[in-house]
Design a protein around this motif. Structure first.
Motif, PDB file in Angstrom:
ATOM      1  N   GLY A  91       0.787  -1.229   0.000  1.00  0.00           N
ATOM      2  CA  GLY A  91       0.000   0.000   0.000  1.00  0.00           C
ATOM      3  C   GLY A  91       0.820   1.280   0.000  1.00  0.00           C
ATOM      4  N   HIS A  92       2.151   1.177  -0.091  1.00  0.00           N
ATOM      5  CA  HIS A  92       2.993   2.366  -0.061  1.00  0.00           C
ATOM      6  C   HIS A  92       2.726   3.234  -1.295  1.00  0.00           C
ATOM      7  CE1 HIS A  92       6.525   4.690   1.162  1.00  0.00           C
ATOM      8  NE2 HIS A  92       6.833   4.766  -0.123  1.00  0.00           N
ATOM      9  N   VAL A  93       2.690   4.542  -1.093  1.00  0.00           N
ATOM     10  CA  VAL A  93       2.470   5.478  -2.193  1.00  0.00           C
ATOM     11  C   VAL A  93       3.678   6.394  -2.316  1.00  0.00           C
ATOM     12  CG1 VAL A  93       1.055   7.363  -3.096  1.00  0.00           C
ATOM     13  CG2 VAL A  93      -0.035   5.433  -1.925  1.00  0.00           C
ATOM     14  N   LEU A  94       4.294   6.389  -3.487  1.00  0.00           N
ATOM     15  CA  LEU A  94       5.300   7.388  -3.824  1.00  0.00           C
ATOM     16  C   LEU A  94       4.546   8.576  -4.402  1.00  0.00           C
ATOM     17  CD1 LEU A  94       8.137   5.293  -5.522  1.00  0.00           C
ATOM     18  CD2 LEU A  94       8.204   6.398  -3.291  1.00  0.00           C
ATOM     19  N   ASP A  95       4.431   9.638  -3.624  1.00  0.00           N
ATOM     20  CA  ASP A  95       3.587  10.761  -4.037  1.00  0.00           C
ATOM     21  C   ASP A  95       4.187  11.462  -5.260  1.00  0.00           C
ATOM     22  OD1 ASP A  95       1.337  12.270  -3.924  1.00  0.00           O
ATOM     23  OD2 ASP A  95       1.698  13.103  -1.938  1.00  0.00           O
ATOM     24  N   TRP A  96       3.459  12.427  -5.772  1.00  0.00           N
ATOM     25  CA  TRP A  96       3.817  13.082  -7.033  1.00  0.00           C
ATOM     26  C   TRP A  96       5.259  13.576  -7.012  1.00  0.00           C
ATOM     27  CZ3 TRP A  96       0.658  12.582 -11.055  1.00  0.00           C
ATOM     28  CH2 TRP A  96      -0.697  12.296 -10.800  1.00  0.00           C
ATOM     29  N   HIS A  97       6.014  13.197  -8.021  1.00  0.00           N
ATOM     30  CA  HIS A  97       7.414  13.588  -8.161  1.00  0.00           C
ATOM     31  C   HIS A  97       7.840  13.369  -9.599  1.00  0.00           C
ATOM     32  CE1 HIS A  97       7.568   9.232  -7.637  1.00  0.00           C
ATOM     33  NE2 HIS A  97       8.812   9.244  -8.127  1.00  0.00           N
ATOM     34  N   GLU A  98       9.057  13.766  -9.934  1.00  0.00           N
ATOM     35  CA  GLU A  98       9.578  13.504 -11.276  1.00  0.00           C
ATOM     36  C   GLU A  98      11.079  13.319 -11.207  1.00  0.00           C
ATOM     37  OE1 GLU A  98      10.202  17.560 -13.623  1.00  0.00           O
ATOM     38  OE2 GLU A  98       8.171  17.418 -12.795  1.00  0.00           O
ATOM     39  N   HIS A  99      11.635  12.706 -12.241  1.00  0.00           N
ATOM     40  CA  HIS A  99      13.067  12.450 -12.333  1.00  0.00           C
ATOM     41  C   HIS A  99      13.621  13.136 -13.579  1.00  0.00           C
ATOM     42  CE1 HIS A  99      12.131   9.324  -9.465  1.00  0.00           C
ATOM     43  NE2 HIS A  99      11.361   8.707 -10.348  1.00  0.00           N
ATOM     44  N   ARG A 100      14.838  13.604 -13.471  1.00  0.00           N
ATOM     45  CA  ARG A 100      15.533  14.148 -14.635  1.00  0.00           C
ATOM     46  C   ARG A 100      15.779  13.065 -15.672  1.00  0.00           C
ATOM     47  NH1 ARG A 100      20.541  14.113 -16.368  1.00  0.00           N
ATOM     48  NH2 ARG A 100      21.306  13.002 -14.535  1.00  0.00           N
ATOM     49  N   ARG A 101      16.064  11.861 -15.185  1.00  0.00           N
ATOM     50  CA  ARG A 101      16.346  10.728 -16.051  1.00  0.00           C
ATOM     51  C   ARG A 101      15.057   9.998 -16.443  1.00  0.00           C
ATOM     52  NH1 ARG A 101      21.815   8.053 -15.079  1.00  0.00           N
ATOM     53  NH2 ARG A 101      23.076   9.575 -13.937  1.00  0.00           N
ATOM     54  N   ALA A 102      15.134   9.241 -17.531  1.00  0.00           N
ATOM     55  CA  ALA A 102      14.071   8.289 -17.844  1.00  0.00           C
ATOM     56  C   ALA A 102      14.119   7.160 -16.813  1.00  0.00           C
ATOM     57  CB  ALA A 102      14.265   7.726 -19.248  1.00  0.00           C
ATOM     58  N   GLN A 103      12.977   6.515 -16.568  1.00  0.00           N
ATOM     59  CA  GLN A 103      12.941   5.424 -15.593  1.00  0.00           C
ATOM     60  C   GLN A 103      12.314   4.175 -16.196  1.00  0.00           C
ATOM     61  OE1 GLN A 103      10.622   6.167 -12.051  1.00  0.00           O
ATOM     62  NE2 GLN A 103      11.478   4.423 -10.956  1.00  0.00           N
ATOM     63  N   PHE A 104      12.981   3.044 -15.986  1.00  0.00           N
ATOM     64  CA  PHE A 104      12.412   1.735 -16.283  1.00  0.00           C
ATOM     65  C   PHE A 104      12.086   1.115 -14.931  1.00  0.00           C
ATOM     66  CE2 PHE A 104      12.661  -2.849 -16.996  1.00  0.00           C
ATOM     67  CZ  PHE A 104      11.933  -3.002 -18.167  1.00  0.00           C
ATOM     68  N   LEU A 105      10.800   1.046 -14.606  1.00  0.00           N
ATOM     69  CA  LEU A 105      10.345   0.614 -13.285  1.00  0.00           C
ATOM     70  C   LEU A 105       9.754  -0.784 -13.395  1.00  0.00           C
ATOM     71  CD1 LEU A 105       9.755   1.240 -10.299  1.00  0.00           C
ATOM     72  CD2 LEU A 105       7.653   2.387 -11.048  1.00  0.00           C
ATOM     73  N   TYR A 106      10.462  -1.753 -12.834  1.00  0.00           N
ATOM     74  CA  TYR A 106      10.076  -3.166 -12.923  1.00  0.00           C
ATOM     75  C   TYR A 106       9.576  -3.653 -11.577  1.00  0.00           C
ATOM     76  CZ  TYR A 106      10.924  -8.257 -12.801  1.00  0.00           C
ATOM     77  OH  TYR A 106      10.809  -9.616 -12.618  1.00  0.00           O
ATOM     78  N   GLY A 107       8.390  -4.265 -11.578  1.00  0.00           N
ATOM     79  CA  GLY A 107       7.857  -4.866 -10.366  1.00  0.00           C
ATOM     80  C   GLY A 107       8.144  -6.357 -10.336  1.00  0.00           C
ATOM     81  N   PRO A 156       1.009  -5.101 -14.026  1.00  0.00           N
ATOM     82  CA  PRO A 156       0.844  -6.409 -13.389  1.00  0.00           C
ATOM     83  C   PRO A 156       2.176  -6.966 -12.885  1.00  0.00           C
ATOM     84  CG  PRO A 156      -0.262  -6.323 -15.530  1.00  0.00           C
ATOM     85  CD  PRO A 156       0.633  -5.130 -15.447  1.00  0.00           C
ATOM     86  N   PRO A 157       2.138  -8.059 -12.109  1.00  0.00           N
ATOM     87  CA  PRO A 157       3.379  -8.671 -11.626  1.00  0.00           C
ATOM     88  C   PRO A 157       4.309  -9.044 -12.770  1.00  0.00           C
ATOM     89  CG  PRO A 157       1.478  -9.637 -10.514  1.00  0.00           C
ATOM     90  CD  PRO A 157       0.944  -8.773 -11.625  1.00  0.00           C
ATOM     91  N   GLU A 158       5.593  -8.881 -12.527  1.00  0.00           N
ATOM     92  CA  GLU A 158       6.641  -9.254 -13.488  1.00  0.00           C
ATOM     93  C   GLU A 158       6.526  -8.503 -14.815  1.00  0.00           C
ATOM     94  OE1 GLU A 158       7.387 -13.416 -13.808  1.00  0.00           O
ATOM     95  OE2 GLU A 158       7.344 -13.718 -11.654  1.00  0.00           O
ATOM     96  N   ARG A 159       5.941  -7.311 -14.756  1.00  0.00           N
ATOM     97  CA  ARG A 159       5.954  -6.388 -15.885  1.00  0.00           C
ATOM     98  C   ARG A 159       6.670  -5.110 -15.459  1.00  0.00           C
ATOM     99  NH1 ARG A 159       2.782 -10.904 -16.143  1.00  0.00           N
ATOM    100  NH2 ARG A 159       2.263 -11.343 -18.318  1.00  0.00           N
ATOM    101  N   ALA A 160       6.793  -4.188 -16.388  1.00  0.00           N
ATOM    102  CA  ALA A 160       7.486  -2.937 -16.094  1.00  0.00           C
ATOM    103  C   ALA A 160       6.780  -1.792 -16.791  1.00  0.00           C
ATOM    104  CB  ALA A 160       8.946  -3.016 -16.551  1.00  0.00           C
ATOM    105  N   VAL A 161       7.108  -0.570 -16.362  1.00  0.00           N
ATOM    106  CA  VAL A 161       6.596   0.614 -17.027  1.00  0.00           C
ATOM    107  C   VAL A 161       7.775   1.523 -17.363  1.00  0.00           C
ATOM    108  CG1 VAL A 161       6.117   1.770 -14.817  1.00  0.00           C
ATOM    109  CG2 VAL A 161       4.970   2.553 -16.898  1.00  0.00           C
ATOM    110  N   LEU A 162       7.772   2.037 -18.584  1.00  0.00           N
ATOM    111  CA  LEU A 162       8.766   3.000 -19.020  1.00  0.00           C
ATOM    112  C   LEU A 162       8.202   4.391 -18.760  1.00  0.00           C
ATOM    113  CD1 LEU A 162       9.266   0.330 -20.742  1.00  0.00           C
ATOM    114  CD2 LEU A 162      10.417   1.824 -22.376  1.00  0.00           C
ATOM    115  N   ILE A 163       8.888   5.186 -17.943  1.00  0.00           N
ATOM    116  CA  ILE A 163       8.439   6.522 -17.578  1.00  0.00           C
ATOM    117  C   ILE A 163       9.373   7.535 -18.236  1.00  0.00           C
ATOM    118  CG2 ILE A 163       7.965   8.110 -15.681  1.00  0.00           C
ATOM    119  CD1 ILE A 163       7.583   5.651 -13.872  1.00  0.00           C
ATOM    120  N   PRO A 164       8.851   8.434 -19.061  1.00  0.00           N
ATOM    121  CA  PRO A 164       9.721   9.405 -19.734  1.00  0.00           C
ATOM    122  C   PRO A 164      10.394  10.339 -18.733  1.00  0.00           C
ATOM    123  CG  PRO A 164       7.558   9.307 -20.771  1.00  0.00           C
ATOM    124  CD  PRO A 164       7.446   8.561 -19.476  1.00  0.00           C
TER     125      PRO A 164
END
Length: 271
Positions: free
Chosen positions: A26-42, A59-67
């Motif tokens: 249930g942890h929430v990373l509140d609104w933020h941004e990164h200078r770098r691109a992020q590949f976030l894998y669960g 979903p599990p064992e997928r990822a999201v590419l964040i610009p």
């Protein structure tokens, strides 16, 4: 690197910075941004990523590419992440909006190996090869349709975000139109112009996305009933049609053993 805030290492002269973190349920990373691109894998659990433009369910064992420089929020549901923070110049092909992708075995093993590296890992030999191969593998991934758009106007965006928080199978276009003081016809036309689909189609997709986290702890029949489907068969057919795979795929994954690295206990603040 594990449990290291990006701000502590962002200055390091490496195109790819891997960081691993375990998050409490249930942890929430509140609104933020990164200078770098992020590949976030669960590696475990489900993530829900929000931006001003939409919501992506990972979903599990997928990822999201964040610009890069994309303001976002992440809701973690039993998640152990393996992230790559990547200099934008190294990935000119990175998508302009968030994109969910699958993570096949080779990419998964590379990610697990990468988070064992120090921030100033060697650019030659095995360590540099892991970082380089990660980018090649990510570039090969095809997008998965686990998202819905959010309208640009504030009133429609509020309506959609409220529905995502509590999907209601009995909601109607007439009720939504009344809540915005518009005729049903005008509301439907405006909604379609901002999202590219009808309100009914949008709600149907949003309900199916809401099923993904529920499948971690409940059966297909239970989840189908909770989001308003008359039978497990109807739910399975709609889910498969929307996402190209049956809901049982995710229910089964909840019970599958995962490789959870040890020694990662505290989540850093967003950077």
């Amino acid at each position: 690197m594990k449990n290291v805030p990006l701000a502590d290492v962002d200055h390091v002269d490496r195109a790819v910075l891997p960081i691993g973190t375990d998050y409490p349920p249930g942890h929430v990373l509140d609104w933020h941004e990164h200078r770098r691109a992020q590949f976030l894998y669960g590696a475990t659990g489900v993530m829900v990523v929000d931006t001003a433009e939409g919501t992506w369910t990972v979903p599990p064992e997928r990822a999201v590419l964040i610009p890069p420089a994309t303001r976002h929020r992440v809701h973690m549901l039993g998640v152990s992440t393996r992230s790559l923070y990547i200099e934008p110049h190294a990935v000119p092909w990175w998508p302009a909006t968030c994109t969910v992708v699958d993570v096949p075995p080779l990419l998964r093993e590379l990610l697990l190996a990468a988070v064992e590296l120090e921030s100033d890992y060697s650019l030659s030999g095995r360590e540099g090869s892991i970082a380089a191969l990660l980018l090649y593998e990510i570039a090969e991934r095809a997008p998965l349709p686990f998202h819905v758009g959010i309208p640009a106007s504030a009133d429609l965006a509020r309506l959609c975000r409220a529905y995502l928080a509590a999907p209601d199978g009995d909601a109607t276009n007439a009720a939504w139109a009344a809540s915005t003081a518009m005729s049903e016809r005008a509301f439907t036309r405006r909604f379609r112009s901002e999202t590219g689909e009808s309100p009914a189609a949008w709600r149907g997709r949003a309900r199916l996305l809401a099923a993904v986290p529920l499948l971690r702890t409940a059966s297909v029949s239970e989840v189908g009933g909770r989001i308003g489907y008359a039978s497990p068969a109807a739910f399975t057919a709609a889910f498969t049609r929307a996402f190209g795979m049956p809901p049982s795929r995710f229910a089964a994954e909840h019970h599958r053993p995962h490789r959870r690295p040890t020694g990662v206990t505290k989540a850093p603040k967003p950077s």
